[in-house]
Motif scaffolding. Sequence first.
Motif, short mmCIF file in Angstrom:
data_model
loop_
_atom_site.label_atom_id
_atom_site.label_comp_id
_atom_site.label_asym_id
_atom_site.label_seq_id
_atom_site.Cartn_x
_atom_site.Cartn_y
_atom_site.Cartn_z
N LEU A 141 1.05 -12.15 -20.68
CA LEU A 141 0.05 -11.19 -21.15
C LEU A 141 -0.28 -11.42 -22.62
O LEU A 141 -1.43 -11.34 -23.05
CB LEU A 141 0.54 -9.76 -20.93
CG LEU A 141 0.63 -9.33 -19.47
CD1 LEU A 141 1.37 -8.00 -19.34
CD2 LEU A 141 -0.77 -9.21 -18.87
N GLU A 142 0.76 -11.72 -23.35
CA GLU A 142 0.60 -11.99 -24.78
C GLU A 142 -0.29 -13.22 -24.97
O GLU A 142 -1.21 -13.23 -25.80
CB GLU A 142 1.98 -12.23 -25.40
CG GLU A 142 1.99 -12.26 -26.90
CD GLU A 142 3.42 -12.32 -27.45
OE1 GLU A 142 4.24 -13.09 -26.89
OE2 GLU A 142 3.71 -11.60 -28.42
N ALA A 143 -0.02 -14.26 -24.16
CA ALA A 143 -0.80 -15.50 -24.25
C ALA A 143 -2.26 -15.26 -23.92
O ALA A 143 -3.14 -15.96 -24.42
CB ALA A 143 -0.20 -16.54 -23.31
N THR A 147 -2.10 -8.00 -25.32
CA THR A 147 -1.07 -7.12 -25.86
C THR A 147 -1.26 -6.91 -27.35
O THR A 147 -1.99 -7.64 -28.01
CB THR A 147 0.34 -7.73 -25.66
OG1 THR A 147 0.45 -8.91 -26.49
CG2 THR A 147 0.55 -8.12 -24.21
N TYR A 148 -0.61 -5.91 -27.87
CA TYR A 148 -0.55 -5.74 -29.32
C TYR A 148 0.76 -5.06 -29.67
O TYR A 148 1.40 -4.42 -28.83
CB TYR A 148 -1.75 -4.94 -29.84
CG TYR A 148 -1.89 -3.53 -29.31
CD1 TYR A 148 -1.32 -2.45 -29.98
CD2 TYR A 148 -2.62 -3.28 -28.14
CE1 TYR A 148 -1.47 -1.15 -29.51
CE2 TYR A 148 -2.78 -1.99 -27.66
CZ TYR A 148 -2.20 -0.92 -28.34
OH TYR A 148 -2.34 0.35 -27.87
N ILE A 154 5.76 -3.32 -27.74
CA ILE A 154 4.62 -4.16 -27.39
C ILE A 154 3.83 -3.40 -26.33
O ILE A 154 4.40 -2.91 -25.35
CB ILE A 154 5.09 -5.50 -26.79
CG1 ILE A 154 6.03 -6.22 -27.75
CG2 ILE A 154 3.89 -6.37 -26.41
CD1 ILE A 154 5.39 -6.64 -29.06
N TYR A 155 2.52 -3.29 -26.54
CA TYR A 155 1.71 -2.51 -25.62
C TYR A 155 0.63 -3.32 -24.95
O TYR A 155 0.18 -4.35 -25.48
CB TYR A 155 1.06 -1.33 -26.38
CG TYR A 155 2.02 -0.18 -26.59
CD1 TYR A 155 3.07 -0.30 -27.51
CD2 TYR A 155 1.92 0.99 -25.84
CE1 TYR A 155 3.99 0.72 -27.68
CE2 TYR A 155 2.82 2.02 -26.01
CZ TYR A 155 3.85 1.87 -26.93
OH TYR A 155 4.76 2.89 -27.07
N PHE A 156 0.21 -2.85 -23.79
CA PHE A 156 -0.90 -3.46 -23.07
C PHE A 156 -2.18 -2.78 -23.54
O PHE A 156 -2.25 -1.55 -23.60
CB PHE A 156 -0.74 -3.28 -21.55
CG PHE A 156 -1.81 -3.98 -20.75
CD1 PHE A 156 -1.61 -5.28 -20.29
CD2 PHE A 156 -3.02 -3.36 -20.46
CE1 PHE A 156 -2.59 -5.95 -19.57
CE2 PHE A 156 -4.02 -4.02 -19.75
CZ PHE A 156 -3.80 -5.32 -19.30
N ASP A 157 -3.17 -3.60 -23.85
CA ASP A 157 -4.45 -3.09 -24.33
C ASP A 157 -5.44 -3.02 -23.16
O ASP A 157 -5.97 -4.03 -22.72
CB ASP A 157 -4.97 -4.05 -25.41
CG ASP A 157 -6.28 -3.57 -26.01
OD1 ASP A 157 -6.82 -2.56 -25.55
OD2 ASP A 157 -6.76 -4.24 -26.96
N ILE A 158 -5.65 -1.82 -22.64
CA ILE A 158 -6.48 -1.73 -21.44
C ILE A 158 -7.94 -2.11 -21.69
O ILE A 158 -8.70 -2.35 -20.76
CB ILE A 158 -6.43 -0.33 -20.78
CG1 ILE A 158 -7.08 0.71 -21.68
CG2 ILE A 158 -5.02 0.05 -20.40
CD1 ILE A 158 -7.49 1.95 -20.92
N LEU A 195 4.95 -2.26 -22.76
CA LEU A 195 5.49 -3.37 -21.96
C LEU A 195 6.94 -3.62 -22.36
O LEU A 195 7.79 -3.91 -21.54
CB LEU A 195 4.65 -4.63 -22.21
CG LEU A 195 3.19 -4.55 -21.77
CD1 LEU A 195 2.39 -5.69 -22.38
CD2 LEU A 195 3.10 -4.59 -20.25
N TRP A 196 7.17 -3.54 -23.65
CA TRP A 196 8.53 -3.74 -24.18
C TRP A 196 8.76 -2.72 -25.28
O TRP A 196 7.91 -2.55 -26.15
CB TRP A 196 8.69 -5.15 -24.74
CG TRP A 196 10.11 -5.46 -25.13
CD1 TRP A 196 10.67 -5.34 -26.37
CD2 TRP A 196 11.15 -5.88 -24.25
NE1 TRP A 196 11.99 -5.66 -26.32
CE2 TRP A 196 12.32 -6.01 -25.03
CE3 TRP A 196 11.22 -6.16 -22.87
CZ2 TRP A 196 13.55 -6.41 -24.49
CZ3 TRP A 196 12.44 -6.57 -22.34
CH2 TRP A 196 13.59 -6.69 -23.14
#
Length: 470
Positions: A141-143, A147-148, A154-158, A195-196
């Motif tokens: 997801l980061e790649a 994410t941010y 670490i969060y998912f950016d919807i 996410l983390w």
Amino acid sequence: MTEGLFLFNSRTRKKERFVPIKPGHAGVYSCGPTVYSAQHIGNMRPYLFADLLVRALKAQGLKVTHVINVTDVGHLTDDADAGEDKMEKAAAQSGRRAEEIAAEYTEQWLVDRRRLGIPDPDVLCKATDHIPEQIEMIRQLEAKGATYRISDGIYFDIAKFPRYADLARLDLAQQEGANRIEEVTEKRQSADFALWKFAEKGVQRQQEWDSPWGVGFPGWHIECSAMSTKYLGETFDIHTGGIDHLPVHHSNEIAQSETALGIDRWVNVWMHEEFIDFQGEKMSKSLGNVYILQDLVDSGLLPLSFRYFFLQAHYRKQQTFTDDAMAAADRGYRRLVAQAQALSEDGGVDEQAVASHGAEFRAAMNDDLNAPRALAAATQIVRDESLSPATRRALLTECDAWLGLDLLTAALPQAIQEKDPRIDRLVAARQAARQAKEWAEADRIRDELAAEGVTIEDTPDGPIWRRSEP
RNA sequence: GGCGCCGUAGCCAAGUGGUAAGGCACGGGACUGCAAAUCCCUGAUCCCCGGUUCGAAUCCGGGCGGCGCCUCCA
């Protein structure tokens, strides 16, 4: 016309004919329990439902791989991203290891499932056993730039997933839940999710792992994406869970899975079961009004009576649980089993009748698992005197493969034969009086025993007695 | 404020356009010395109002009521 199994797909809001991705095989993932405390009977509906589904798939001749996860880390108490970890909290309160607590409640859950006639899943996967898989998915997801990082994780950016609102048909701008709670204020959108999570400074967690982003633990949602994909592939057939999961948990799962995997359709069929209503409110660990299977057993009810209760309502409708409704289910179940087992092997099996008289049952089940209708059909079969007992047995054997009620094999507990010399003596005295036709004396003894809750039942083999209610 | 479910006989609950499945309880019957247990039989026009239709529990509109989610929760 309507050959095959039709299932209601939450994604399309329609009943659709089930077509497996891989011919002859169906992959099913069910959101499993969070094992920081006991699973109550309301929690068991998802598993009874998933079992009903798996049995229906098998009845189509499909080989099924059923995967269920066990959440043993990362499920937070208050806000999805800002509360306490339930496992850590339970451990702290009891002074025990989180793993120990998780193992205990996982086992209790499995035992209760089995008592309800639910086979163990093909794969039972724990979140803590799949940390690397979860980290890997977060890296993907980061790649992809989805994410941010903010101060606590670490969060998912919807915003990076335009289809986010599709499954639940959300109007994100109008969602106001976030305004009512204390939220992680650094989030870009309130629907973004962790996410983390980083371990808090100065707090020693029992459960924490190294990661590319620092020591911490996975967010709750990522486990389902990582594990289902691992065991069922990047696209699989059916995902089940409670209706409450549809807007948040499952929307999140789709967002992270489809983004990480770079695919358009992660899951074909989403299925959601409704809640059981416990005389006015849901039963939940949060409300503290829990009622576990053993409580039912302790009050003299059979575990499979609860399965029968479950089958009396459609899975997509809220079902009302009351003591009266449960008692009615218990009587109904016992009577049905007694009648089924009373059928002899006589008359031979009429295969043609098996095919024709089982049609209504199969049609009901194939119509989005209409168990109440199917159960009614099975009940009619037991009592259908136009069919030979052996034919009815054959039909019931087929029905029971879908129902899982052990209609022909359940061992019903007989009247409890307690040892009580005093009562045995009184019963014998009554019997002697009866044989001497001294009815007044016989009835006096019976009334005397009734006054203390002992009921006498005269059978061809002589009288037996039991206590009415514990 | 948004999203969603539901309101059918005493209770639980199917049925989503053609005139109401099933279970439990109640009542009646069989059986029994009388009971108990068992078996058989029996009950509703579908929350309210309006509309569409030859026809609606079933579709549409408006009410009233219950519940869930939007925050962990099946």
